[in-house]
Design a protein around this motif. Sequence first.
Motif, PDB file in Angstrom:
ATOM      1  N   VAL A  38       0.814  -1.235   0.000  1.00  0.00           N
ATOM      2  CA  VAL A  38       0.000   0.000   0.000  1.00  0.00           C
ATOM      3  C   VAL A  38       0.833   1.264   0.000  1.00  0.00           C
ATOM      4  CG1 VAL A  38      -2.243  -0.516   0.962  1.00  0.00           C
ATOM      5  CG2 VAL A  38      -0.345  -0.300   2.487  1.00  0.00           C
ATOM      6  N   SER A  39       0.263   2.279  -0.625  1.00  0.00           N
ATOM      7  CA  SER A  39       0.794   3.638  -0.563  1.00  0.00           C
ATOM      8  C   SER A  39       0.247   4.315   0.678  1.00  0.00           C
ATOM      9  CB  SER A  39       0.305   4.455  -1.763  1.00  0.00           C
ATOM     10  OG  SER A  39       0.914   4.040  -2.941  1.00  0.00           O
ATOM     11  N   ALA A  40       0.760   5.502   0.939  1.00  0.00           N
ATOM     12  CA  ALA A  40       0.193   6.353   1.986  1.00  0.00           C
ATOM     13  C   ALA A  40      -1.185   6.822   1.532  1.00  0.00           C
ATOM     14  CB  ALA A  40       1.101   7.549   2.199  1.00  0.00           C
ATOM     15  N   MET A  41      -2.051   7.178   2.496  1.00  0.00           N
ATOM     16  CA  MET A  41      -3.348   7.768   2.121  1.00  0.00           C
ATOM     17  C   MET A  41      -3.055   9.001   1.250  1.00  0.00           C
ATOM     18  SD  MET A  41      -5.498   7.613   5.715  1.00  0.00           S
ATOM     19  CE  MET A  41      -7.089   8.091   5.004  1.00  0.00           C
ATOM     20  N   VAL A  44      -0.862  12.366   1.899  1.00  0.00           N
ATOM     21  CA  VAL A  44      -0.102  12.287   3.148  1.00  0.00           C
ATOM     22  C   VAL A  44       1.404  12.476   2.923  1.00  0.00           C
ATOM     23  CG1 VAL A  44       0.604  10.668   4.968  1.00  0.00           C
ATOM     24  CG2 VAL A  44      -1.824  11.027   4.473  1.00  0.00           C
ATOM     25  N   THR A  45       1.942  11.875   1.862  1.00  0.00           N
ATOM     26  CA  THR A  45       3.389  12.034   1.619  1.00  0.00           C
ATOM     27  C   THR A  45       3.726  13.510   1.376  1.00  0.00           C
ATOM     28  OG1 THR A  45       3.375   9.827   0.669  1.00  0.00           O
ATOM     29  CG2 THR A  45       5.353  11.136   0.303  1.00  0.00           C
ATOM     30  N   ASP A  46       2.842  14.198   0.639  1.00  0.00           N
ATOM     31  CA  ASP A  46       3.063  15.646   0.425  1.00  0.00           C
ATOM     32  C   ASP A  46       3.102  16.387   1.760  1.00  0.00           C
ATOM     33  OD1 ASP A  46       3.121  15.502  -2.334  1.00  0.00           O
ATOM     34  OD2 ASP A  46       0.954  15.734  -2.539  1.00  0.00           O
ATOM     35  N   GLY A 127       3.878   7.782   6.112  1.00  0.00           N
ATOM     36  CA  GLY A 127       2.553   7.647   5.501  1.00  0.00           C
ATOM     37  C   GLY A 127       2.214   6.199   5.198  1.00  0.00           C
ATOM     38  N   GLU A 128       3.165   5.484   4.638  1.00  0.00           N
ATOM     39  CA  GLU A 128       2.937   4.082   4.270  1.00  0.00           C
ATOM     40  C   GLU A 128       2.822   3.199   5.512  1.00  0.00           C
ATOM     41  OE1 GLU A 128       4.374   6.124   2.221  1.00  0.00           O
ATOM     42  OE2 GLU A 128       3.639   5.537   0.246  1.00  0.00           O
ATOM     43  N   ILE A 129       3.607   3.540   6.540  1.00  0.00           N
ATOM     44  CA  ILE A 129       3.532   2.746   7.779  1.00  0.00           C
ATOM     45  C   ILE A 129       2.102   2.831   8.338  1.00  0.00           C
ATOM     46  CG2 ILE A 129       4.378   2.577  10.164  1.00  0.00           C
ATOM     47  CD1 ILE A 129       6.681   2.021   8.464  1.00  0.00           C
ATOM     48  N   GLY A 193       4.504   0.191   0.289  1.00  0.00           N
ATOM     49  CA  GLY A 193       5.244   0.590  -0.891  1.00  0.00           C
ATOM     50  C   GLY A 193       6.230   1.683  -0.499  1.00  0.00           C
ATOM     51  N   PHE A 194       7.084   2.068  -1.455  1.00  0.00           N
ATOM     52  CA  PHE A 194       7.862   3.314  -1.349  1.00  0.00           C
ATOM     53  C   PHE A 194       9.071   3.221  -0.418  1.00  0.00           C
ATOM     54  CE2 PHE A 194       7.712   7.869   0.489  1.00  0.00           C
ATOM     55  CZ  PHE A 194       8.377   8.452  -0.570  1.00  0.00           C
ATOM     56  N   ILE A 195       9.019   2.372   0.619  1.00  0.00           N
ATOM     57  CA  ILE A 195      10.096   2.431   1.606  1.00  0.00           C
ATOM     58  C   ILE A 195      10.936   1.156   1.657  1.00  0.00           C
ATOM     59  CG2 ILE A 195       8.685   3.999   2.991  1.00  0.00           C
ATOM     60  CD1 ILE A 195       8.358   1.834   5.075  1.00  0.00           C
ATOM     61  N   GLY A 207      11.805   6.951  -4.156  1.00  0.00           N
ATOM     62  CA  GLY A 207      11.438   8.072  -5.037  1.00  0.00           C
ATOM     63  C   GLY A 207       9.938   8.245  -5.069  1.00  0.00           C
ATOM     64  N   ARG A 208       9.477   9.476  -5.405  1.00  0.00           N
ATOM     65  CA  ARG A 208       8.037   9.749  -5.423  1.00  0.00           C
ATOM     66  C   ARG A 208       7.317   8.789  -6.361  1.00  0.00           C
ATOM     67  NH1 ARG A 208       5.763  14.095  -3.029  1.00  0.00           N
ATOM     68  NH2 ARG A 208       4.041  12.625  -2.972  1.00  0.00           N
ATOM     69  N   GLY A 209       6.171   8.357  -5.958  1.00  0.00           N
ATOM     70  CA  GLY A 209       5.431   7.375  -6.760  1.00  0.00           C
ATOM     71  C   GLY A 209       6.067   5.997  -6.709  1.00  0.00           C
ATOM     72  N   GLY A 210       6.950   5.783  -5.730  1.00  0.00           N
ATOM     73  CA  GLY A 210       7.762   4.563  -5.715  1.00  0.00           C
ATOM     74  C   GLY A 210       7.046   3.285  -5.314  1.00  0.00           C
ATOM     75  N   SER A 211       5.760   3.380  -4.959  1.00  0.00           N
ATOM     76  CA  SER A 211       5.081   2.150  -4.536  1.00  0.00           C
ATOM     77  C   SER A 211       4.933   1.140  -5.675  1.00  0.00           C
ATOM     78  CB  SER A 211       3.701   2.472  -3.969  1.00  0.00           C
ATOM     79  OG  SER A 211       3.839   3.222  -2.794  1.00  0.00           O
ATOM     80  N   ASP A 212       4.799   1.643  -6.899  1.00  0.00           N
ATOM     81  CA  ASP A 212       4.736   0.716  -8.033  1.00  0.00           C
ATOM     82  C   ASP A 212       6.052  -0.062  -8.133  1.00  0.00           C
ATOM     83  OD1 ASP A 212       2.265   1.738  -8.691  1.00  0.00           O
ATOM     84  OD2 ASP A 212       3.057   3.152 -10.168  1.00  0.00           O
TER      85      ASP A 212
HETATM   86  N1  ASP Z   1       3.391   7.743  -1.132  1.00  0.00           N
HETATM   87  C1  ASP Z   1       4.475   7.896  -2.050  1.00  0.00           C
HETATM   88  C2  ASP Z   1       4.257   9.136  -2.900  1.00  0.00           C
HETATM   89  O1  ASP Z   1       3.240   9.802  -2.768  1.00  0.00           O
HETATM   90  C3  ASP Z   1       4.680   6.692  -2.912  1.00  0.00           C
HETATM   91  C4  ASP Z   1       3.535   6.315  -3.802  1.00  0.00           C
HETATM   92  O2  ASP Z   1       2.395   6.724  -3.563  1.00  0.00           O
HETATM   93  O3  ASP Z   1       3.756   5.576  -4.769  1.00  0.00           O
HETATM   94  O4  ASP Z   1       5.114   9.462  -3.683  1.00  0.00           O
END
Ligand code: ASP
Length: 451
Positions: A38-41, A44-46, A127-129, A193-195, A207-212
């Motif tokens: 999962v990503s952060a809600m 939240v990362t912002d 956020g992901e935690i 994801g992401f971490i 990196g941003r968007g790193g959950s994929d």
């Molecule tokens: N939460 C992180 C972000 O906003 C990772 C992701 O959503 O993929 O960049």
Amino acid sequence: MLVMKFGGTSVGSPERFLAVTEIIRNTKKQDGAPIVVVSAMSGVTDMLIEAAQLAKERDLDGALDMLDRLHERHKDTIYILFQQSSIVDELIEEIESHLNKLDIILRGVSYLGELTKRSLDAISCFGEILSSLILATLLEKKGIESRWLDARSFLITDNVFGKANPLWETTTAKAQGAILPELADDRVVVTQGFIGSTANGITTTLGRGGSDYSAAIIGVACEVSEIQIWTDVDGMMTADPRVVPEAKVLSTVSFQAASELAYFGAKVLHPLTIKPAVEKEIPVRILNTTRPDFTGTVITGEDAAQPIYAIASKKGISALFFSSLNMLMSHGFLAKVFSVFDKFRTPIDLIATSEVSVSVTIDNKDHIDNIVESLDELCDVRVMHDVAIISIVGTRFRDQSGIAGQVFECLKNINVIMISGGASDITLSFVVSGADADKSVKLLHKQLFKD
Ligand code: ASP
Ligand code: MG
């Protein structure tokens, strides 16, 4: 065995959390316990990054205010999901213990007035935690046995903070060791994801968007049969549906074509992030959380049967035209032109050349004046702003006849400013004025997707 990755909007509210739970339940019934990333809600990362910046600027009150807002948002979500059950206190206590750590880090950053990439990772990981803790608890409450795993215990990376890369050997061994026994016991694994973490246990992010990317790494490490990216759209489409309402979802797209389409803003995912999966021939499927029964788009390493996938366009481009009579029968002209673009770190997108001229398009206009000035002595320079690139993306264009014919036949009333074809086997691109862009895409869609 499946990896299911849920993006920020898929866990953006209590309702979405509940929808995700049912999707996981169905998958578990059909395919056995999945690995859930999962990503952060959403948002939240912002907020975490903003809190970090405020702390760095020594606005500790501002940073802690942000922390309060994060606390409230997660607490509200928990109260709505669990009401007054005994789980609530336990979960809130756990979330607060994480937020206390974050509080200490933010105070440290503000005390020093310094924010390294390493500190930023230590902050943005929360956020992901939090979202994964909520999801794992919710699954349990709904009678779906699950195990929460901290991705930092198995996704081991180098120490490039903010953009870390997996150390494959260690990650593969650790991920298999941590995840597979849980799945064998029929427990859904919920992780972030992401971490990740360095071999020494320091938190990193991909990196941003790193959950994929996390989903791909975990999928490859555990040799799953499919990686599902659950998001809020139906998949990749034959055209931008805002321009072409009758655009259709593509059932399959090659990895190469997905990469081309990403340049045009098909922001479904960043294709590079799923490259490890494509290389291991693990299909990556894009699915819609709000329409779980829809089959979505599968990205594979292979070409699909259809010759043309999509028509993409990108506006706000500048075209530069260079011509020089000195170029006639001479060499070195192109090298000089390109070296100027290199000097000003400006990527060239399309290019077309003739004996005495060269035309290019650029997306990044930051240094356009410097480029024009530098080349003015060497040749005539003309610039056109606000043009658009239109691209037909498909497969094996070099082996087929008639594609260019069909394309330009239907554009006979449009002023085509520049054409670039044959550079890749999967695209045919050209430039029109910004005002003609949507019209061109509509005409092409009608012509190329007649049936
Ligand atoms: N939460 C992180 C972000 O906003 C990772 C992701 O959503 O993929 O960049
Ligand atoms: Mg996201």
